[in-house]
Design a protein around this motif. Structure first.
Motif, PDB file in Angstrom:
ATOM      1  N   UNK A  20      48.255   9.091  52.459  1.00  0.00           N
ATOM      2  CA  UNK A  20      47.934   9.815  53.519  1.00  0.00           C
ATOM      3  C   UNK A  20      47.242   9.002  54.458  1.00  0.00           C
ATOM      4  N   UNK A  21      47.043   9.226  55.730  1.00  0.00           N
ATOM      5  CA  UNK A  21      46.319   8.285  56.645  1.00  0.00           C
ATOM      6  C   UNK A  21      45.766   8.941  57.783  1.00  0.00           C
ATOM      7  N   UNK A  22      44.558   8.437  58.337  1.00  0.00           N
ATOM      8  CA  UNK A  22      43.373   9.235  58.885  1.00  0.00           C
ATOM      9  C   UNK A  22      44.127   9.501  60.393  1.00  0.00           C
ATOM     10  N   UNK A  23      43.310  10.559  60.742  1.00  0.00           N
ATOM     11  CA  UNK A  23      43.734  11.157  62.166  1.00  0.00           C
ATOM     12  C   UNK A  23      42.612  11.384  63.022  1.00  0.00           C
ATOM     13  N   UNK A  24      42.655  12.119  64.092  1.00  0.00           N
ATOM     14  CA  UNK A  24      41.506  11.999  65.034  1.00  0.00           C
ATOM     15  C   UNK A  24      40.340  13.092  64.686  1.00  0.00           C
ATOM     16  N   UNK A  76      46.734  20.921  66.875  1.00  0.00           N
ATOM     17  CA  UNK A  76      47.403  20.267  68.208  1.00  0.00           C
ATOM     18  C   UNK A  76      47.639  18.842  68.202  1.00  0.00           C
ATOM     19  N   UNK A  77      46.934  18.359  67.163  1.00  0.00           N
ATOM     20  CA  UNK A  77      47.088  16.889  66.769  1.00  0.00           C
ATOM     21  C   UNK A  77      48.086  16.460  65.493  1.00  0.00           C
ATOM     22  N   UNK A  78      48.904  17.801  65.577  1.00  0.00           N
ATOM     23  CA  UNK A  78      49.822  17.605  64.357  1.00  0.00           C
ATOM     24  C   UNK A  78      49.425  17.136  62.860  1.00  0.00           C
TER      25      UNK A  78
END
Length: 373
Positions: A20-24, A76-78
């Motif tokens: 997994x990778x980080x998002x907003x 909204x940030x997918x």
């Protein structure tokens, strides 16, 4: 455009280990008012004692609206998930702001529904490695008061030394109501467990609110009965991983409260004895009895549900006024279950090391922590 995340370096490392990778950062809020009629309802409840349903409902609805807005922002940030979800309750000129904050998580190739986790990414790693797949951040709350009637009855009984069962019952019932609502929300999401439960109690509008938050999860290794009655645990992610590696699974989060009074005569004797140096035997006996009573309740409940042990028991004691002392014991009942196992042989250090705050002074944190590592 540059990404801004609330996840730390250790958390990002743990996410990478699970592909997994980080998002907003994602935020949701709702500013509410009790309103005129709500205040009247709360006042009546305060006289009667017990749960103040009007306030419970307002707080729950405010949190639900704020949480939904945070989830919509994540979509909204997918995002495929939101980790480290935290909630706050802030007062703003007589109004209340309900606030949820978390960090979006992306999972390449994911086809499942968006998940939300009450635990940070380090705890999320521990949960997933122990087989608990996150589904939804869940919470249960209850606003309560002992009431004017309860205070009158309690004041009369404080003249006699011992447990005030009416107060003990109010505190025990309200704490379990919050847990029941948490579990109900988890069941609605298809979970068979709620892990990483955290409990807070704070004053709001002249009453007390108990809030329990956790992560509703599904573990295919748990017995079938867990789908009907999800297991609950307040173990940390590391504790849950360790117990799973030993073949144990949580059964139920157990809570017990005893409200004790030293009594009018005992209180006078204790005051006189405190003038002299040495043990105050009346207080020693009181606190000992309260502790034994609360722990015995945990033991009885654990035996009734067939648990092997109650682990991580934490005890709290506090004066609540009028010569009353509250003693609370809380822990997780566990049972050895065939098939419980972890995915890796050892946790990475990045899942264990807690991050330090670097902004520590002032209301808004205006100076850096210059302490040496």
């Amino acid at each position: 455009m540059t990404q801004v995340t609330g996840l730390s370096g250790n958390e990002i490392f743990c996410l990478a280990k699970k592909n997994m990778r980080p998002g907003e950062i994602v935020v949701g809020n709702s500013v509410n008012s009790m309103g005129f009629f709500g205040s009247i309802g709360a006042g009546v409840g305060n006289i009667l004692g017990g749960e103040i349903a009007q306030i419970t409902s307002v707080i729950h609805d405010g949190r639900a609206h704020a949480f939904s807005r945070m989830v919509r922002e994540a979509i909204q940030h997918d995002a495929d998930g939101v980790a480290g979800v935290t909630s706050e309750l802030r007062s703003l000129r007589g109004k209340t702001e309900f606030l949820f904050v978390g960090s979006a998580v992306h999972v390449p190739g994911n086809t499942k529904a968006l998940f939300t986790s009450a635990g940070d990414a380090q705890e999320l790693y521990c949960h997933m490695d122990a087989g608990y797949q996150p589904l939804q951040h869940v919470f249960g709350n209850v606003a309560y008061s002992m009431g004017i009637g309860g205070n009158i009855l309690g004041s009369l009984k404080t003249m006699v030394r011992g447990e005030i069962r009416e107060f003990s019952d109010i505190f025990n019932v309200t704490r379990h109501v919050a847990l029941e609502r948490l579990v109900k929300q988890a069941k609605a999401s298809g979970a068979n467990s709620v892990v990483g439960i955290r409990t807070t109690i704070e004053k709001w509008m002249g009453v007390h609110e108990m809030l329990m938050t956790g992560t509703a999860a599904f573990n295919s290794d748990l017995p079938q009965w867990a789908s009907l009655n999800p297991v609950t645990s307040d173990m940390t992610g590391e504790e849950l991983w360790s117990m799973t590696s030993l073949g144990f699974a949580p059964v139920k989060l157990l809570m017990s409260t005893s409200i004790y009074s030293l009594g009018l005569i005992g209180g006078f004797l204790a005051t006189v004895k405190s003038i002299k140096k040495g043990e105050i035997s009346d207080l020693t006996t009181l606190i000992h009895d309260a502790r034994v009573n609360a722990v015995d309740r945990l033991k009885r409940e654990a035996s009734e549900i067939g648990a092997d042990e109650v682990i991580g028991v934490k005890t709290y004691i506090a004066e609540i006024g009028n010569g009353l002392v509250e003693f609370m014991a809380i822990g997780t009942a566990v049972k050895k279950i065939s098939g419980m196992t972890v995915k890796t042989s050892a946790l990475p250090v990045q899942a264990i090391i807690r991050d330090r705050d670097t902004w520590i002074d002032g209301e808004f944190g205006v100076s850096l922590d210059r302490q040496s590592a």
